[in-house]
Design an enzyme around this catalytic site. Structure first.
Site, PDB file in Angstrom:
ATOM      1  CD  GLU A   1      -2.458   1.270   2.764  1.00 14.51           C
ATOM      2  OE1 GLU A   1      -3.449   2.011   2.889  1.00 14.51           O
ATOM      3  OE2 GLU A   1      -2.002   0.560   3.692  1.00 14.51           O
TER       4      GLU A   1
ATOM      5  CE  LYS B   1      -8.704   0.843   3.239  1.00 16.16           C
ATOM      6  NZ  LYS B   1      -7.693   1.376   4.185  1.00 16.16           N
TER       7      LYS B   1
ATOM      8  CB  CYS C   1      -4.966  -0.921   4.846  1.00 11.00           C
ATOM      9  SG  CYS C   1      -4.488  -0.501   6.537  1.00 11.00           S
TER      10      CYS C   1
END
Length: 342
Positions: free
Chosen positions: A101, A165, A215
């Site tokens: 990330e 995301k 994440c």
């Protein structure tokens, strides 16, 4: 798991409470033994099953870039050089390379120099590459939406694919109820203002389809199962856990992936900036892992998914059913108490 643990504790409590009755104690002890034996026997049977599933070779590149270096624009060249040098050390041809990330701590789409570097690297190695970066879309008249994203570069295609995301971290990547809590943006403690993505994107590698969970998206079972239902053959999780420091946080965050692998009987490749980077097989076993806060390159094989589990198909119906049953039992108890008091 929580249901199993709760019932063992309930039976232990009942055994202690009725310690004077040997018959009841033996009954509760037998039930506890059964609760241990059932998953143990089932686990042995499942783990001993032979599989002929196809495999994919993946390399995880752990750059170990400190937080104060990562977000210093003047050090952007250094950021890319670290990952570029580590990637070129990969000794053999693999099917997929993962960077973590925000490995590209910029709006990569708007940085031709670094965009070309990544594309050239993927093309020269003839290997698809996934990395985390920031992205944006233009609304018009100088207005933008910003995203925490993953880019997929494929040497076999001219274009690149993007995943934004979906499940953002509250009070870090966005502020919930902005009309009420918007004043928090005036406090300078690292708040971002990302927009959640809407599309469940699967990147298409020649060996199989996969999502790039970013994440803590790996924390959410229902989110993960939706990607599997869309046809994911394996899972990828990219993360930057550098802000945890040398605490239990990076290890706990990594272990969450074990549950997602077991629930969906699917392999996971996890690439973290500062670790823990690792491979998890469909039975939740960690086959390879890195240490934290070291630069490392990890290459391994993981099998592709060859089944849909009950959980993948039907989700949390059991948990919802148990919750409903608990509410009904509580309501019935209250009703009896009210009627009894009359």
């Amino acid at each position: 798991m929580s249901f199993w643990i709760a019932w063992i504790n309930v039976l232990v409590y009942l055994g202690v409470k009725n310690f004077a009755s040997s018959r009841k104690v033996l009954t509760y002890a037998a039930l506890i033994l059964l609760l241990f034996l059932a998953p143990f026997v089932s686990g042995i049977k499942v783990l001993n099953q032979k599989t002929d599933a196809k495999q994919i070779d993946i390399t995880l590149v752990q750059g170990n870039i400190p937080q104060d270096v990562k977000w210093d624009y003047k050090l952007l060249d250094y950021n890319f050089k670290v990952f570029d040098d580590l990637t070129k050390k990969v000794p053999e041809k693999v099917d997929l390379i993962l960077w973590p990330e925000t490995a590209a701590p910029c709006y990569l789409r708007a940085e031709p120099k670094y965009f070309s570097l990544i594309k050239s690297l993927s093309d020269s190695l003839q290997t698809p590459l996934v990395l985390g970066t920031n992205d944006y879309s233009v609304l018009g008249q100088g207005s933008y939406l910003y995203y925490n994203s993953a880019f997929y570069f494929d040497p076999y295609q001219n274009n690149f694919a993007v995943y934004n995301k979906i499940h953002l971290v509250p009070f870090s990547e966005w502020v919930p109820y902005p009309k009420i809590l918007g004043w928090l943006y005036r406090i300078k403690f690292g708040l971002s203002d990302y927009t959640p993505g809407k599309d469940y994107v699967l990147f298409e590698n020649p060996k199989g389809k996969f999502p790039a969970l970013i994440c803590f998206e790996a924390v959410f079972p229902d989110l993960v199962r939706k990607f599997v239902l869309k046809g994911a053959d394996f899972l990828v999780n990219i993360t930057n856990d550098g802000w945890w420091g040398k605490t239990a946080g990076p290890f706990q965050h990594a272990q969450i992936n074990v549950f997602r692998a077991i629930e969906n009987r699917i392999s996971i490749a996890r690439c973290a900036n500062t670790g823990v980077s690792m491979f998890v097989d469909p039975y939740g076993r960690i086959t390879q892992r890195t240490k934290i806060y070291v630069q490392d390159v990890l290459t391994g094989k993981i099998p592709l998914r060859n089944e849909l589990t009950f959980y993948t198909r039907y989700g949390d119906w059991f948990a919802k059913g148990v919750s409903l049953l608990s509410v009904l039992i509580l309501a019935y108890s209250l009703f009896r108490k009210v009627v009894g008091d009359r």
